[in-house]
Design an enzyme around this catalytic site. Structure first.
Site, PDB file in Angstrom:
ATOM      1  N   PRO A   1       0.823  -1.214   0.000  1.00 54.32           N
ATOM      2  CA  PRO A   1       0.000   0.000   0.000  1.00 54.32           C
ATOM      3  C   PRO A   1       0.855   1.260   0.000  1.00 54.32           C
ATOM      4  O   PRO A   1       1.934   1.294   0.593  1.00 54.32           O
ATOM      5  CB  PRO A   1      -0.749  -0.103   1.331  1.00 54.32           C
TER       6      PRO A   1
ATOM      7  N   ARG B   1      -3.600  16.207  -8.270  1.00 52.80           N
ATOM      8  CA  ARG B   1      -4.703  15.236  -8.315  1.00 52.80           C
ATOM      9  C   ARG B   1      -6.042  15.803  -8.788  1.00 52.80           C
ATOM     10  O   ARG B   1      -6.710  15.179  -9.606  1.00 52.80           O
ATOM     11  CB  ARG B   1      -4.864  14.542  -6.953  1.00 52.80           C
TER      12      ARG B   1
ATOM     13  N   CYS C   1      -1.581  29.284 -14.861  1.00 51.87           N
ATOM     14  CA  CYS C   1      -2.335  29.756 -16.022  1.00 51.87           C
ATOM     15  C   CYS C   1      -3.010  28.621 -16.765  1.00 51.87           C
ATOM     16  O   CYS C   1      -2.687  28.339 -17.930  1.00 51.87           O
ATOM     17  CB  CYS C   1      -1.406  30.519 -16.951  1.00 51.87           C
ATOM     18  N   GLU C   2      -3.902  27.940 -16.087  1.00 53.42           N
ATOM     19  CA  GLU C   2      -4.705  26.899 -16.718  1.00 53.42           C
ATOM     20  C   GLU C   2      -6.078  26.912 -16.071  1.00 53.42           C
ATOM     21  O   GLU C   2      -6.187  27.008 -14.844  1.00 53.42           O
ATOM     22  CB  GLU C   2      -4.084  25.508 -16.495  1.00 53.42           C
TER      23      GLU C   2
ATOM     24  N   TYR D   1       0.657  11.132  -3.040  1.00 50.27           N
ATOM     25  CA  TYR D   1       0.560  11.661  -4.399  1.00 50.27           C
ATOM     26  C   TYR D   1       0.302  13.171  -4.399  1.00 50.27           C
ATOM     27  O   TYR D   1      -0.340  13.692  -5.295  1.00 50.27           O
ATOM     28  CB  TYR D   1      -0.520  10.909  -5.204  1.00 50.27           C
TER      29      TYR D   1
HETATM   30  N1  LLP Z   1       2.079  -1.191  -6.244  1.00 48.61           N
HETATM   31  C1  LLP Z   1       2.085  -0.911  -7.547  1.00 48.61           C
HETATM   32  C2  LLP Z   1       2.658  -1.872  -8.480  1.00 48.61           C
HETATM   33  C3  LLP Z   1       1.539   0.296  -7.995  1.00 48.61           C
HETATM   34  O1  LLP Z   1       1.522   0.568  -9.294  1.00 48.61           O
HETATM   35  C4  LLP Z   1       0.983   1.211  -7.068  1.00 48.61           C
HETATM   36  C5  LLP Z   1       0.413   2.473  -7.511  1.00 48.61           C
HETATM   37  C6  LLP Z   1       1.016   0.874  -5.692  1.00 48.61           C
HETATM   38  C7  LLP Z   1       1.574  -0.346  -5.334  1.00 48.61           C
HETATM   39  C8  LLP Z   1       0.471   1.772  -4.626  1.00 48.61           C
HETATM   40  O2  LLP Z   1      -0.876   2.063  -4.832  1.00 48.61           O
HETATM   41  P1  LLP Z   1      -1.715   2.782  -3.664  1.00 48.61           P
HETATM   42  O3  LLP Z   1      -1.722   1.879  -2.477  1.00 48.61           O
HETATM   43  O4  LLP Z   1      -1.047   4.067  -3.327  1.00 48.61           O
HETATM   44  O5  LLP Z   1      -3.054   2.993  -4.246  1.00 48.61           O
HETATM   45  N2  LLP Z   1      -1.144   9.142  -8.821  1.00 48.61           N
HETATM   46  C9  LLP Z   1      -2.361   8.416  -8.516  1.00 48.61           C
HETATM   47  C10 LLP Z   1      -2.083   7.030  -8.007  1.00 48.61           C
HETATM   48  C11 LLP Z   1      -1.307   6.181  -8.978  1.00 48.61           C
HETATM   49  C12 LLP Z   1      -0.950   4.856  -8.386  1.00 48.61           C
HETATM   50  C13 LLP Z   1      -0.066   4.067  -9.276  1.00 48.61           C
HETATM   51  N3  LLP Z   1       0.364   2.835  -8.726  1.00 48.61           N
HETATM   52  C14 LLP Z   1      -3.211   9.220  -7.548  1.00 48.61           C
HETATM   53  O6  LLP Z   1      -2.830  10.348  -7.182  1.00 48.61           O
HETATM   54  O7  LLP Z   1      -4.291   8.786  -7.149  1.00 48.61           O
END
Ligand code: LLP
Length: 405
Positions: free
Chosen positions: A267, A305, A335-336, A364
């Site tokens: 996570p 985000r 500026c968007e 993020y």
């Molecule tokens: N493991 C892998 C292989 C991943 O690709 C990701 C996230 C995670 C773990 C962790 O995921 P999490 O537990 O944080 O959901 N920028 C986006 C999130 C992109 C996540 C990409 N991969 C946002 O701001 O919501």
């Protein structure tokens, strides 16, 4: 207040925009997850991409967490923050030869291999280095899940992993190859998942093999306790967070016939999102036709985000205000048109100099920030034991041009 420290104190001291994290909140999430899954004693590998600051990583490393990394940079950060190589997993569809070699030499727990070509490249490299490379095969289980189409990684059309049948073939190949050591199967179906169901489905597809997973969602749509505002939630805004106990029950039941499997969870958001906020100062308020805008000093370059995923983050004034409320858009200086941090929120019609907090931005947030519009990246602050300290300073104008020739 962030763990007893007034947000305004921090804003005055370091300026705004500024990210603030609570070490206690990160720890609490980690322990809750470890407790829920305790009967399986999983390795919890923190996904650094959510928030790679060394001080935040160190909090988790000290708790005994491992790390999930997706680049050489993250691997270096993870090692520097105190994660042990044997507790690091490395994912990603495009690992470069340098990154593969760094990971093999470091001795990571597993490289999550995402294609046949990568498996071959890794075997050649390991032979050349005279090392055995630990691998797991990333399965794409064909499960649709995740909060936004950009966040789904486990459906057939996504670039991640290999189809289940091919995964078995790669497992066999890895076992035959003396330079490789097969350690398991990896699976990630998406991010911001709020129900155990897609996990159960994916687990069903890949069981019989070792499995890892990530992507557990948090509840963003939850207004802070700001009195009258609380009662006026956006309709349909209250969605249940992923209940980690329910997820644990599902996974524990599914793994019961496989007592020798070791579970690795990865996570990111779940551990850090709710432990962080972004402080910003109101610069101006304005009306354009029927619309009201609160213009603040944080923007989409600080928090991408909302612009990128239409993501919702609660916004609250740092101190209770008796200003009359209005429905406003909170916008930044970039500026968007898409530079909106919060849309159509009922907030006090705050004046210049007031501080706002954009909540649940510990994952993020800073990690996706940029210098777009030649803006300086914000500082980061960690609150721990009733004290705050700067864990990354604000960039300077020299930083903007540092690498230019
Ligand atoms: N493991 C892998 C292989 C991943 O690709 C990701 C996230 C995670 C773990 C962790 O995921 P999490 O537990 O944080 O959901 N920028 C986006 C999130 C992109 C996540 C990409 N991969 C946002 O701001 O919501």
């Amino acid at each position: 207040m962030v763990d007893g420290v007034p947000a305004e104190t921090i804003a005055r001291a370091v300026g705004t925009p500024a990210y603030v994290y609570s070490a206690a909140a990160v720890r609490q999430r980690y322990r809750a997850l470890a407790d829920a899954f305790s009967s399986l004693s999983p390795l919890i590998c923190y996904a650094l991409k959510a928030n790679p600051n060394r001080a935040v990583c160190a909090v988790l490393a000290k708790e005994g967490a491992g790390a999930e990394v997706v680049s050489g940079g993250e691997l270096r950060r993870a090692l520097a923050a105190g994660f042990r190589a044997e507790q690091i997993v490395f994912s990603g569809v495009g690992k470069t030869p340098d990154e593969l070699s760094l990971a093999v030499r470091a001795g990571v727990l597993a490289l999550n291999v995402e294609s046949e070509a990568e498996l071959s490249a890794l075997a050649r490299l390991a032979r050349r280095l005279g090392r055995r490379a630990a691998v797991s095969i990333r399965v794409n289980p064909g499960v649709e899940a995740g909060g936004h189409r950009h966040l789904a990684t486990g459906h057939g059309g996504a670039k991640f992993g290999v189809a289940p049948a091919q995964a078995l073939m790669l497992c066999r190949r890895a076992r035959r190859e003396p330079a490789l050591e097969l350690r398991g199967l990896h699976c990630h179906i998406g991010s911001q998942i709020l129900s155990p169901r897609p996990y159960a489905k994916a687990l069903g597809v890949v069981l019989g093999l070792v499995e890892r997973r990530g992507g557990m969602g948090v509840r963003y749509e939850d207004e802070p306790d700001t009195g009258p505002i609380r009662r006026r939630l956006r309709p349909g805004a209250r969605k249940a967070a992923l209940d980690c106990a329910a997820l644990a029950r599902t996974v524990v039941a599914a793994l019961r016939p496989w007592p020798r499997l070791r579970l690795v969870l990865e996570p990111g958001r779940y551990l850090t999102a709710e432990a962080g906020l972004l402080l910003t100062t109101v610069l101006y308020r304005k009306r354009v036709g029927p619309s009201r805008f609160i213009v603040v000093d944080a923007a989409m370059n600080d928090l991408a985000r909302p612009a990128l995923y239409d993501a919702y983050h609660p916004v609250a004034p740092a101190r209770l205000s008796d200003a009359a409320e209005a429905v406003v858009d909170v916008v930044g200086p970039v500026c968007e048109t898409g530079d909106v941090l919060a849309r159509a929120r009922r907030l006090p019609w705050l004046g210049a100099g007031e501080i706002l907090a954009v909540l649940k931005t510990g994952a993020y947030g800073f990690s996706m920030s940029s210098q777009y519009n030649s803006r300086l990246r914000a500082p980061e602050v960690l609150v721990e034991g009733g004290r705050w300290r700067l864990i990354r300073k604000r960039e300077t104008y020299e930083d903007l041009v540092r690498h230019e020739r």
